[in-house]
Design a protein around this motif. Structure first.
Motif, PDB file in Angstrom:
ATOM      1  N   GLU A   3       0.815  -1.212   0.000  1.00  0.00           N
ATOM      2  CA  GLU A   3       0.000   0.000   0.000  1.00  0.00           C
ATOM      3  C   GLU A   3       0.856   1.273   0.000  1.00  0.00           C
ATOM      4  O   GLU A   3       0.364   2.356  -0.252  1.00  0.00           O
ATOM      5  CB  GLU A   3      -0.972   0.027   1.174  1.00  0.00           C
ATOM      6  CG  GLU A   3      -0.373   0.300   2.511  1.00  0.00           C
ATOM      7  CD  GLU A   3      -1.416   0.447   3.603  1.00  0.00           C
ATOM      8  OE1 GLU A   3      -1.030   0.930   4.658  1.00  0.00           O
ATOM      9  OE2 GLU A   3      -2.590   0.086   3.424  1.00  0.00           O
ATOM     10  N   ARG A   4       2.133   1.126   0.254  1.00  0.00           N
ATOM     11  CA  ARG A   4       3.015   2.299   0.305  1.00  0.00           C
ATOM     12  C   ARG A   4       3.693   2.564  -1.042  1.00  0.00           C
ATOM     13  O   ARG A   4       3.651   3.676  -1.542  1.00  0.00           O
ATOM     14  CB  ARG A   4       4.063   2.095   1.394  1.00  0.00           C
ATOM     15  CG  ARG A   4       4.914   3.304   1.650  1.00  0.00           C
ATOM     16  CD  ARG A   4       5.668   3.142   2.977  1.00  0.00           C
ATOM     17  NE  ARG A   4       6.455   4.312   3.251  1.00  0.00           N
ATOM     18  CZ  ARG A   4       7.782   4.317   3.312  1.00  0.00           C
ATOM     19  NH1 ARG A   4       8.453   3.197   3.140  1.00  0.00           N
ATOM     20  NH2 ARG A   4       8.422   5.426   3.565  1.00  0.00           N
ATOM     21  N   ASP A  12      -4.362  -6.021   6.909  1.00  0.00           N
ATOM     22  CA  ASP A  12      -5.018  -4.717   6.883  1.00  0.00           C
ATOM     23  C   ASP A  12      -4.163  -3.638   6.218  1.00  0.00           C
ATOM     24  O   ASP A  12      -4.674  -2.766   5.532  1.00  0.00           O
ATOM     25  CB  ASP A  12      -5.374  -4.271   8.297  1.00  0.00           C
ATOM     26  CG  ASP A  12      -6.459  -5.130   8.906  1.00  0.00           C
ATOM     27  OD1 ASP A  12      -7.207  -5.768   8.139  1.00  0.00           O
ATOM     28  OD2 ASP A  12      -6.558  -5.163  10.138  1.00  0.00           O
ATOM     29  N   HIS A  13      -2.859  -3.668   6.466  1.00  0.00           N
ATOM     30  CA  HIS A  13      -1.951  -2.678   5.897  1.00  0.00           C
ATOM     31  C   HIS A  13      -0.774  -3.411   5.256  1.00  0.00           C
ATOM     32  O   HIS A  13       0.299  -3.500   5.852  1.00  0.00           O
ATOM     33  CB  HIS A  13      -1.458  -1.707   6.975  1.00  0.00           C
ATOM     34  CG  HIS A  13      -2.565  -0.969   7.632  1.00  0.00           C
ATOM     35  ND1 HIS A  13      -3.268   0.023   6.998  1.00  0.00           N
ATOM     36  CD2 HIS A  13      -3.119  -1.092   8.852  1.00  0.00           C
ATOM     37  CE1 HIS A  13      -4.201   0.483   7.799  1.00  0.00           C
ATOM     38  NE2 HIS A  13      -4.143  -0.185   8.937  1.00  0.00           N
TER      39      HIS A  13
END
Length: 78
Positions: A54-55, A65-66
């Protein structure tokens, strides 16, 4: 509700990890358990390969989740 991960076992009314562990220990032999571990390990590896960070947007992130790839995880967490 937790289902038994062993292929061909249709037990799906286990309520916690302790019940699942007890079921696996009592109802399945070592060969079935080894085959299940290999199958699940391949799925985890596949999930990492198909999960976008996600980054940075690269693939290979840890699902969750991340999701972050190893490089971004190191940069964020130190």
């Amino acid at each position: 509700m937790i289902a038994c991960p062993v292929t061909g076992c249709d037990l799906d009314d286990l309520y916690d990890d302790a019940e699942l562990e007890d079921h696996l220990f009592r109802e399945h032999d070592e060969e079935e358990l080894a085959a299940t571990v290999v199958r699940l390990a391949r799925k985890v590896r596949s999930a990492h390969a198909n999960t976008e960070c996600e980054r940075c947007g690269n693939y290979g992130a840890t699902p969750g989740d991340h999701p972050l790839c190893d490089t971004c995880e190191t940069e964020v967490r130190g």
